[in-house]
Write an enzyme that holds these catalytic residues in place. Structure first.
Site, short mmCIF file in Angstrom:
data_model
loop_
_atom_site.label_atom_id
_atom_site.label_comp_id
_atom_site.label_asym_id
_atom_site.label_seq_id
_atom_site.Cartn_x
_atom_site.Cartn_y
_atom_site.Cartn_z
N SER A 7 32.84 29.16 50.85
CA SER A 7 34.06 28.97 50.05
C SER A 7 35.03 28.09 50.83
CB SER A 7 34.72 30.31 49.76
OG SER A 7 36.05 30.07 49.33
N HIS A 32 31.45 26.52 47.23
CA HIS A 32 32.17 27.46 46.35
C HIS A 32 33.63 27.03 46.33
CE1 HIS A 32 32.67 31.34 44.30
NE2 HIS A 32 33.81 31.46 44.98
N ASP A 34 37.32 27.78 44.80
CA ASP A 34 38.14 28.85 44.23
C ASP A 34 39.42 28.31 43.61
OD1 ASP A 34 36.73 31.35 44.87
OD2 ASP A 34 37.01 30.73 46.96
N MET A 36 42.84 29.12 41.66
CA MET A 36 43.76 30.25 41.39
C MET A 36 45.05 29.71 40.77
SD MET A 36 43.40 32.26 44.97
CE MET A 36 41.81 32.56 45.74
N HIS A 65 34.76 28.67 40.79
CA HIS A 65 35.15 30.04 40.44
C HIS A 65 36.58 30.00 39.91
CE1 HIS A 65 36.04 34.33 42.21
NE2 HIS A 65 36.11 34.30 40.89
N MET A 67 39.69 31.56 38.78
CA MET A 67 40.52 32.77 38.76
C MET A 67 41.80 32.40 38.03
SD MET A 67 39.68 34.10 42.57
CE MET A 67 39.08 32.49 43.07
N MET A 138 32.58 40.43 42.29
CA MET A 138 33.58 40.37 43.37
C MET A 138 33.42 41.58 44.28
SD MET A 138 35.20 37.58 42.93
CE MET A 138 36.20 37.81 44.39
N ASP A 176 30.87 37.78 46.21
CA ASP A 176 31.98 36.98 46.73
C ASP A 176 33.05 37.90 47.30
OD1 ASP A 176 33.94 35.08 47.20
OD2 ASP A 176 34.27 34.61 45.09
C1 DX5 Z 1 38.62 35.39 46.81
C2 DX5 Z 1 37.72 34.21 46.62
C3 DX5 Z 1 36.64 34.10 47.61
C4 DX5 Z 1 37.12 33.93 49.03
C5 DX5 Z 1 36.11 34.59 49.92
O1 DX5 Z 1 39.42 35.54 45.70
O2 DX5 Z 1 37.10 34.26 45.34
O3 DX5 Z 1 35.70 33.09 47.27
O4 DX5 Z 1 37.27 32.60 49.42
O5 DX5 Z 1 36.59 34.59 51.21
P1 DX5 Z 1 36.03 35.57 52.33
O6 DX5 Z 1 34.56 35.24 52.48
O7 DX5 Z 1 36.84 35.21 53.51
O8 DX5 Z 1 36.22 36.97 51.84
ZN ZN Z 2 35.38 32.86 44.89
#
Ligand code: DX5
Ligand code: ZN
Length: 217
Positions: A7, A32, A34, A36, A65, A67, A138, A176
């Protein structure tokens, strides 16, 4: 062999090109990504313009991903910006709109996926399994990297592995959050085959060795 998806939320954004290069050299399979929005989760990360640039800088699979609240509004734009896999949360809209978002991803020729927050039961993914190429469980509350792995999510992973074997063989099952050298074997034993790792990957002294260890699971 597990698929490894670092990620880039934990990457050095000042050196993203170099980070993506290292990511490829270390043998990782997916990037990956993310997204948000500060509404669906209490944090804001990056979005479309960054994805477009990442697409130019890597030929690895871009695993996006989302969110974000009501992802139907944006999925086509993420496909056009270069996503290969687009994951939406089942909690982010009505069932009709979640389905419409997955169909929109499929109509763009990309891989649709659903994601479940920790409090959401495995059953919530099942109505979408026919459309999905990947299901994401998750193993932390979404929103931040660097949190502790929730081992109590493993029964959910096993339930979904069973459902996938019966109803949608070939569908990937991704975990994840808090995945590292200690927790990754727990995930694969439960049935996961795609491992997202943010902080554990980017803080690893030897990223290639980290990827090889996870590949071996
Ligand atoms: C959290 C993200 C993850 C995050 C994982 O909301 O969806 O992808 O980057 O990070 P680690 O591996 O540090 O938990
Ligand atoms: Zn993620």
């Amino acid at each position: 062999m597990s698929i490894v998806a670092p990620s880039i939320l934990s990457a050095d954004f000042g050196n993203l090109e170099r980070e993506l290069h290292t990511l490829r050299e270390s043998g990782a399979d997916y990037v990956h990504f993310d997204v948000m929005d500060g509404l669906f989760v209490p944090n804001i990360s990056f979005g479309l313009p960054v994805l477009e640039r990442v697409r130019q800088l890597t030929d690895l699979v871009l695993d996006v991903h989302l969110m974000i609240d009501r992802p139907l509004r944006y999925v086509e734009r993420f496909c056009k910006a270069g996503a290969d896999i687009v994951t939406v949360h089942v909690e982010a809209d009505t069932p009709e709109n979640v389905r419409a978002a997955l169909e929109a991803v499929r109509n763009c020729g990309k891989v649709p996926a659903v994601c479940l927050k920790p409090a959401t039961e495995a059953a919530a993914a099942l109505p979408y399994l026919d459309l999905c190429g990947l299901v994401l469980v998750m193993t932390v509350e979404p929103g931040f990297g660097g949190q502790s792995f929730m081992a109590d999510m493993m029964p959910k992973v096993t339930q979904l592995r069973r459902a996938i074997t019966e109803r949608k063989p070939g569908c990937r099952l991704e975990v994840d959050g808090g995945v590292n050298l200690e927790t990754a074997p727990v995930c694969t034993a439960a049935g996961a085959d795609v491992l997202v790792a943010g902080s554990a990957y980017f803080h690893a002294a030897d990223r290639a060795a980290f990827v090889s260890s996870l590949h071996a699971l």
